[in-house]
Design a protein around this motif. Structure first.
Motif, PDB file in Angstrom:
ATOM      1  N   GLY A 556       0.710  -1.548   0.048  1.00  0.00           N
ATOM      2  CA  GLY A 556       0.155  -0.414   0.002  1.00  0.00           C
ATOM      3  C   GLY A 556       0.932   1.404   0.539  1.00  0.00           C
ATOM      4  O   GLY A 556       0.335   2.428   0.171  1.00  0.00           O
ATOM      5  N   VAL A 557       2.316   1.283  -0.311  1.00  0.00           N
ATOM      6  CA  VAL A 557       3.282   2.349   0.141  1.00  0.00           C
ATOM      7  C   VAL A 557       2.559   3.514  -1.152  1.00  0.00           C
ATOM      8  O   VAL A 557       2.461   2.389  -2.113  1.00  0.00           O
ATOM      9  CB  VAL A 557       4.753   1.985   0.026  1.00  0.00           C
ATOM     10  CG1 VAL A 557       5.754   3.089  -0.369  1.00  0.00           C
ATOM     11  CG2 VAL A 557       4.994   1.417   1.165  1.00  0.00           C
ATOM     12  N   ARG A 558       2.675   4.620  -1.069  1.00  0.00           N
ATOM     13  CA  ARG A 558       2.342   5.517  -1.674  1.00  0.00           C
ATOM     14  C   ARG A 558       3.646   6.618  -2.612  1.00  0.00           C
ATOM     15  O   ARG A 558       3.512   6.874  -3.414  1.00  0.00           O
ATOM     16  CB  ARG A 558       1.027   6.656  -1.697  1.00  0.00           C
ATOM     17  CG  ARG A 558      -0.376   5.807  -1.081  1.00  0.00           C
ATOM     18  CD  ARG A 558      -0.995   6.725  -0.823  1.00  0.00           C
ATOM     19  NE  ARG A 558      -2.389   5.873  -0.203  1.00  0.00           N
ATOM     20  CZ  ARG A 558      -3.753   6.450  -0.118  1.00  0.00           C
ATOM     21  NH1 ARG A 558      -3.480   7.632   0.023  1.00  0.00           N
ATOM     22  NH2 ARG A 558      -4.440   6.369   0.120  1.00  0.00           N
ATOM     23  N   SER A 559       4.448   6.535  -1.837  1.00  0.00           N
ATOM     24  CA  SER A 559       5.500   7.350  -1.578  1.00  0.00           C
ATOM     25  C   SER A 559       7.401   6.731  -1.577  1.00  0.00           C
ATOM     26  O   SER A 559       7.079   6.187  -0.970  1.00  0.00           O
ATOM     27  CB  SER A 559       5.847   8.275  -0.802  1.00  0.00           C
ATOM     28  OG  SER A 559       4.484   9.444  -1.711  1.00  0.00           O
ATOM     29  N   ILE A 560       8.046   6.621  -2.823  1.00  0.00           N
ATOM     30  CA  ILE A 560       8.868   6.061  -2.001  1.00  0.00           C
ATOM     31  C   ILE A 560      10.339   7.309  -2.688  1.00  0.00           C
ATOM     32  O   ILE A 560       9.913   7.468  -3.775  1.00  0.00           O
ATOM     33  CB  ILE A 560       9.549   4.655  -3.138  1.00  0.00           C
ATOM     34  CG1 ILE A 560       9.087   3.764  -2.305  1.00  0.00           C
ATOM     35  CG2 ILE A 560      11.449   4.813  -2.838  1.00  0.00           C
ATOM     36  CD1 ILE A 560       9.091   2.200  -3.084  1.00  0.00           C
ATOM     37  N   LEU A 561      11.259   7.522  -1.413  1.00  0.00           N
ATOM     38  CA  LEU A 561      12.292   9.083  -2.180  1.00  0.00           C
ATOM     39  C   LEU A 561      13.899   8.705  -1.528  1.00  0.00           C
ATOM     40  O   LEU A 561      13.344   8.047  -0.079  1.00  0.00           O
ATOM     41  CB  LEU A 561      11.502  10.394  -2.161  1.00  0.00           C
ATOM     42  CG  LEU A 561      11.145  10.545  -0.374  1.00  0.00           C
ATOM     43  CD1 LEU A 561      11.252  11.838  -0.308  1.00  0.00           C
ATOM     44  CD2 LEU A 561       9.535  10.157   0.321  1.00  0.00           C
ATOM     45  N   PHE A 562      15.024   9.014  -1.871  1.00  0.00           N
ATOM     46  CA  PHE A 562      16.166   8.998  -1.866  1.00  0.00           C
ATOM     47  C   PHE A 562      16.491  10.685  -1.226  1.00  0.00           C
ATOM     48  O   PHE A 562      16.828  11.027  -2.662  1.00  0.00           O
ATOM     49  CB  PHE A 562      16.704   8.730  -2.869  1.00  0.00           C
ATOM     50  CG  PHE A 562      16.201   6.851  -2.741  1.00  0.00           C
ATOM     51  CD1 PHE A 562      17.238   5.650  -2.103  1.00  0.00           C
ATOM     52  CD2 PHE A 562      14.841   6.438  -3.271  1.00  0.00           C
ATOM     53  CE1 PHE A 562      16.734   4.628  -2.474  1.00  0.00           C
ATOM     54  CE2 PHE A 562      15.407   4.530  -3.572  1.00  0.00           C
ATOM     55  CZ  PHE A 562      16.116   4.252  -2.758  1.00  0.00           C
ATOM     56  N   PRO A 563      16.291  11.023  -0.827  1.00  0.00           N
ATOM     57  CA  PRO A 563      16.274  12.826   0.155  1.00  0.00           C
ATOM     58  C   PRO A 563      17.541  12.951   0.022  1.00  0.00           C
ATOM     59  O   PRO A 563      18.000  14.097  -0.097  1.00  0.00           O
ATOM     60  CB  PRO A 563      15.407  13.413   0.616  1.00  0.00           C
ATOM     61  CG  PRO A 563      15.773  11.993   2.212  1.00  0.00           C
ATOM     62  CD  PRO A 563      15.493  10.350   0.462  1.00  0.00           C
ATOM     63  N   VAL A 564      18.555  11.799   0.247  1.00  0.00           N
ATOM     64  CA  VAL A 564      20.214  12.368   0.292  1.00  0.00           C
ATOM     65  C   VAL A 564      20.346  12.285  -0.958  1.00  0.00           C
ATOM     66  O   VAL A 564      21.101  11.542  -1.436  1.00  0.00           O
ATOM     67  CB  VAL A 564      20.674  11.802   1.064  1.00  0.00           C
ATOM     68  CG1 VAL A 564      21.614  12.035   1.745  1.00  0.00           C
ATOM     69  CG2 VAL A 564      19.954  12.011   3.034  1.00  0.00           C
ATOM     70  N   ASP A 565      22.014  13.588  -1.193  1.00  0.00           N
ATOM     71  CA  ASP A 565      22.509  13.358  -1.772  1.00  0.00           C
ATOM     72  C   ASP A 565      23.189  12.411  -2.663  1.00  0.00           C
ATOM     73  O   ASP A 565      24.030  11.983  -1.864  1.00  0.00           O
ATOM     74  CB  ASP A 565      22.925  14.534  -2.576  1.00  0.00           C
ATOM     75  CG  ASP A 565      22.762  15.726  -3.001  1.00  0.00           C
ATOM     76  OD1 ASP A 565      21.309  15.752  -3.101  1.00  0.00           O
ATOM     77  OD2 ASP A 565      23.264  17.119  -2.305  1.00  0.00           O
ATOM     78  N   ASN A 566      23.393  11.866  -3.538  1.00  0.00           N
ATOM     79  CA  ASN A 566      24.806  10.425  -3.865  1.00  0.00           C
ATOM     80  C   ASN A 566      23.792   9.160  -3.143  1.00  0.00           C
ATOM     81  O   ASN A 566      24.777   8.768  -2.829  1.00  0.00           O
ATOM     82  CB  ASN A 566      25.448  10.874  -3.539  1.00  0.00           C
ATOM     83  CG  ASN A 566      26.589  11.946  -4.789  1.00  0.00           C
ATOM     84  OD1 ASN A 566      25.381  12.276  -6.113  1.00  0.00           O
ATOM     85  ND2 ASN A 566      27.406  12.848  -4.128  1.00  0.00           N
ATOM     86  N   GLN A 567      22.556   9.567  -2.955  1.00  0.00           N
ATOM     87  CA  GLN A 567      22.338   7.729  -2.275  1.00  0.00           C
ATOM     88  C   GLN A 567      20.807   7.839  -3.296  1.00  0.00           C
ATOM     89  O   GLN A 567      19.657   7.239  -2.648  1.00  0.00           O
ATOM     90  CB  GLN A 567      22.434   8.190  -0.950  1.00  0.00           C
ATOM     91  CG  GLN A 567      23.454   8.520   0.192  1.00  0.00           C
ATOM     92  CD  GLN A 567      23.407   8.835   1.274  1.00  0.00           C
ATOM     93  OE1 GLN A 567      21.860   8.221   1.834  1.00  0.00           O
ATOM     94  NE2 GLN A 567      24.507   9.049   1.624  1.00  0.00           N
ATOM     95  N   GLY A 568      21.455   7.206  -4.520  1.00  0.00           N
ATOM     96  CA  GLY A 568      20.152   6.096  -4.962  1.00  0.00           C
ATOM     97  C   GLY A 568      19.701   4.899  -5.261  1.00  0.00           C
ATOM     98  O   GLY A 568      20.680   4.769  -4.260  1.00  0.00           O
ATOM     99  N   ALA A 569      18.873   4.734  -5.965  1.00  0.00           N
ATOM    100  CA  ALA A 569      18.198   4.121  -5.730  1.00  0.00           C
ATOM    101  C   ALA A 569      19.213   2.247  -6.652  1.00  0.00           C
ATOM    102  O   ALA A 569      19.615   3.410  -7.714  1.00  0.00           O
ATOM    103  CB  ALA A 569      16.877   2.837  -5.848  1.00  0.00           C
ATOM    104  N   SER A 570      19.203   1.388  -6.708  1.00  0.00           N
ATOM    105  CA  SER A 570      19.794  -0.022  -7.182  1.00  0.00           C
ATOM    106  C   SER A 570      18.720  -0.284  -8.054  1.00  0.00           C
ATOM    107  O   SER A 570      17.347  -0.625  -7.632  1.00  0.00           O
ATOM    108  CB  SER A 570      20.729  -0.451  -6.591  1.00  0.00           C
ATOM    109  OG  SER A 570      20.048  -1.657  -5.565  1.00  0.00           O
TER     110      SER A 570
END
Length: 860
Positions: A556-570
């Motif tokens: 049911g999750v609606r938001s996923i974010l990576f708000p810190v610089d240089n810390q993105g998803a694989s």
């Protein structure tokens, strides 16, 4: 605490069900009657929710009742969203279908008869669950309250730069710190190598940062230290990031402008960064503020201290912290400066300043008496005093003041660093819709620099902003909400650029946001032990987190974010987490390392927002991304290896904001021209782009950004191409010939905001916007020496910002012709600071009449 904004969810559902557009959509899909029954059930519960919100604190059973309703509401939102998705899908099919598509759809899972049957069953299930829970409402003795009467009384905009006259009760502290800084040596620690460290210690909200700013901006300090640097530290004492922040702070202060390669610092190794930092500081007498330090690891501090100890004798560091143990570890002076609470008299003065218009308090002696009792409960903490004063601004009914004074929350036991009851009370005074928006700010780490465009996208994707109207866009509404939060002193370090706000949250306010959102929002780090079963919004603040499993309850999750610089998803993260979240609305994959997106991304039909900005590895996007008919924001800026934009972009019929970096020489104009909802377009770092929209008309575009497109030869700027354009951002354009000037006065754009950055000269063609232009930003024009004459013809200009223009010598005596000018901000402009320094500069008298001036030698 998410139950504190459940009324807002109910209002949103009710408004959607009652709208004509949604009624038509539900008829088209075939579930109109089912939704009318749901609306009746919803209205019965909604009538008592405001009273339930107010009474839940002292009633556990009532809180549980509200939790059940909240979960039903979440399911209802998802079901209603499916109606929107199906309506948009039908619209795209109508406009772009082929006979092959039509046959394929009949035998697919998207068969409209199958969809209608399944959706009707879901609606019936939600209505029955809601009716069962609603049957219990009478046992709580709840009153029917239909209207949320908590309103925001707005005050004039305030600004982030600390004005000394606005700070109450800190004169002694300021002078004591300055005297310490002016002493030739404070060294009680031979290992400190000439660097004296002065800690300022105190609980959250006392004003440690404000005091440090007062000191930082004092003329005596500016005269004594050739180099001043301000660095926010917060919880993550990351050595590499700290070095980068100090280098940036130093380069902002020096008059030579940006250092070569400054924008690429994050790509350098730590050893290279250390070398650059030592080169900048060696032999310099500097003053460094490390604001809000939480690190208790002495090894990290010694490593950092040794790096900066190459400065000249007499260099000083101020550290602000809540922890005495940190102060003892870092300090080199005989004692730390412990910041005390405000006296009762100073607290009342501060409270009055925020609760009343200037000079108005004399009319209300009874309110002042009650205010004194409220202030006594704030224990001398300025943030609490200011926040409560703001919440009572322009409220003159004795009952309202007494109600706030008598709230039971004051009596709850609290530790020294607990969330202050005063802040919680200010939150409780917010309208329900504003509480919900505030809670989502908890998804970002402490000391994060927010901008209103991104927050508008987050709130919009979460469904927290009302449906767009002809009078106001979602961004307009988001700006109003942020203004309301400012009025309550919940935001600080606010920059108002006319069409954009930049701001931060005080640490204690951030703590409050985390507290009130704890059942809905969650920050995930290596310390996270578990994820709340019904969480809606997830923020990943560390790299390398496990991504090989996902609980079914998290779908049911609606938001996923990576708000810190240089810390993105694989790519592993995408496979394990994202693709399982069927109701996902907001997906921020900034700085991600994935080389491609899976084709199945097109199945996330609820997505409103997707960002891949800063991904330097991705070359192509799957065409399935164009199946996301709900998508409102697509950010591809900084994708320097993106070879082409997806085909059939025209199918993104809800797209409002598009930001592009691509290797293409020509953009797909025919597709972009059919994006009839597009309001914001940014084209950045497109090294091969030669032309931009010769024939294309974008009827809804309000903001256009053209940044560092070196080969761009022409940019048509007339009302025929962009009839609604209000904001223009031009950066890194080599020739002003790129900007067309219209000879037809009826074709001139009605621009309100212009941002000019990294330009050698300012285009003459911009003077044609003199009648409408309200905000002008001139930034990073390192060779600019004289402002253009047309600047003084801007009769409607209200905001003038000049940043990072070290060679600009004067503003001219003609500045008095800017009769509408209200705000003048000059930062990091050495020559201008010398001449226009407040009170003492030789040209200060030329601008002293301007209502708000903020002139600083450097950024803080």
């Amino acid at each position: 605490m998410a139950e504190s904004f459940i009324f807002s969810i109910a209002e949103s559902l009710t408004a959607k069900l009652a709208s004509r557009a949604y009624e038509e959509a539900s008829r088209l899909v075939g579930v109109y009657d089912d939704l009318q029954d749901l609306k009746t059930s919803l209205s019965y519960v909604k009538a008592v929710l405001l009273d339930a919100e107010q009474k839940q604190e002292q009633n556990h059973e009532l809180r549980e009742w509200l939790k059940h309703i909240k979960l039903i509401f979440y399911d209802a939102e998802n079901v209603l969203d499916q109606v929107d998705c199906e309506t948009l899908r039908k619209q795209v099919i109508r406009d772009y279908r082929t006979s092959k598509d039509k046959v394929g759809r009949f035998f697919s899972s998207s068969n409209p008869l199958v969809f209608r049957y399944k959706l009707a069953l879901q609606i019936k299930d939600i209505r029955m669950r809601l009716d069962r829970v609603a049957a219990d409402r009478d046992k709580f003795g709840l009153q029917v309250i239909d209207v949320d009467r908590r309103v925001v009384h707005r005050r004039e905009m305030t600004y982030s730069h600390v004005v000394e006259s606005d700070v109450i009760g800190r004169d002694y502290d300021k002078e004591k710190i300055i005297n310490l800084l002016m002493e030739p040596s404070l060294d009680n620690n031979a290992g400190s190598k000439h660097i004296s460290v002065i800690p300022i210690v105190g609980i959250g909200g006392l004003g440690k940062t404000t005091l440090a700013k007062l000191v930082f901006n004092d003329e005596r300090i500016t005269d004594s230290f050739p180099l001043k640097m301000w660095v926010g530290v917060s919880e993550d004492f990351n050595i590499k990031q700290l070095i980068i922040n100090i280098i940036n702070a130093a380069s902002n202060f020096v008059s030579t402008g940006a250092l070569p390669g400054q924008q690429n610092l994050k790509e350098l190794e730590v050893e290279q960064l250390q070398y650059r930092l030592r080169n900048m500081l060696e032999g310099q007498k500097f003053f460094l503020v490390l604001d809000d330090v939480w690190n208790e690891d002495r090894v990290k501090w010694v490593e950092m201290r040794d790096l900066i100890s190459v400065g000249a004798q007499g260099s000083k560091v101020i550290v602000t912290t809540r922890s005495q143990s940190i102060a003892s570890m870092m300090g080199t002076v005989a004692y730390s400066h412990h910041l005390e609470s405000l006296s009762p008299e100073d607290s009342l003065r501060l409270f009055v300043r925020w609760a009343f218009k200037e000079g108005e308090e004399g009319k209300y002696p009874d309110l002042i008496r009650i205010g004194r009792e409220i202030v006594d409960k704030c224990k001398g903490v300025p943030l609490a005093v200011r926040s409560l004063g703001s919440s009572l601004f322009s409220k003159h009914q004795i009952q309202e003041w007494e109600s706030l004074r008598d709230k039971e929350i004051w009596n709850l036991p609290q530790k020294e660093d607990d969330i202050l009851p005063a802040l919680k009370l200010s939150y409780d005074e917010m309208p329900s819709h504003l509480r919900q928006c505030f809670a989502l700010l908890s998804l970002y780490p402490k000391n994060h620099l927010f901008n209103s465009f991104d927050i508008a996208s987050l709130w919009g994707a979460a469904g927290l902003l009302p449906l767009q109207s002809q009078d106001k866009t979602t961004v307009d509404v988001a700006h109003q909400y942020l203004s309301d939060l400012m009025a309550r002193s919940f935001l600080y370090d606010v920059f108002d650029f006319g069409n954009l706000y930049a701001f931060r949250l005080h640490d204690l306010v951030h703590d409050l946001a985390v507290y009130v959102a704890k059942d809905v929002c969650q920050l995930v780090s290596s310390n996270t032990r578990g994820i709340s079963e019904n969480v809606l919004h997830l923020s990943f603040v560390e790299n390398g987190l496990p991504s090989n499993s996902i609980k079914p309850s998290l779908r049911g999750v609606r938001s996923i974010l990576f708000p810190v610089d240089n810390q993105g998803a694989s790519e592993a993260f995408l496979d394990a987490w994202v693709l399982n979240c069927k109701y996902l609305r907001y997906l921020d994959l900034s700085d991600s390392t994935c080389e491609t997106l899976p084709r199945s991304i097109g199945k996330l039909k609820h997505l409103r927002y997707i960002s891949l900005q800063g991904n330097t590895r991705i070359k192509r996007l799957p065409n399935s991304i164009c199946k996301l008919q709900n998508l409102q924001v697509l950010l591809l800026n900084g994708c320097s290896n993106l070879e082409t934009i997806p085909k059939k972009l025209r199918k993104l019929i809800s797209l409002q904001r598009l930001e592009i970096t691509t290797k293409q020489s020509i953009l797909p104009e025919s597709d972009i021209a059919k994006l009839n909802c597009l309001e914001h377009l940014s084209v950045a770092n497109c090294d091969n782009l030669e032309s931009l929209f010769f024939e294309t008309r974008l009827p809804t575009l309000r903001t256009l950004e053209v940044i560092d497109c070196a080969k761009l030869k022409s940019l048509p700027l007339d009302i025929h191409h962009f009839p609604q354009l209000e904001t223009l951002v031009i950066s890194g354009v080599d020739s002003e010939d790129c900007l067309d000037r219209s000879d037809d006065t009826n074709a001139v754009l009605k621009l309100k905001t212009i941002v000019l950055s990294e330009m050698v000269t300012l285009p003459l063609s911009l003077q044609q916007y003199a009648r409408t232009l309200q905000t002008l930003v001139i930034a990073g024009c390192y060779e600019l020496e004289v402002p253009p004459e047309w600047l003084w013809n801007l009769s409607s200009l209200k905001f003038l910002y000049i940043f990072d223009c070290p060679k600009l010598k004067s503003l001219s005596s003609d500045i008095h012709r800017l009769t509408s000018l209200q705000v003048l901000r000059i930062l990091n402009c050495t020559e201008l600071y010398r001449k226009y320094e407040p009170q003492v500069g030789e040209c200060w008298h030329m601008i002293s009449h301007i209502k708000h001036t903020d002139i600083r030698k450097t950024w803080e």
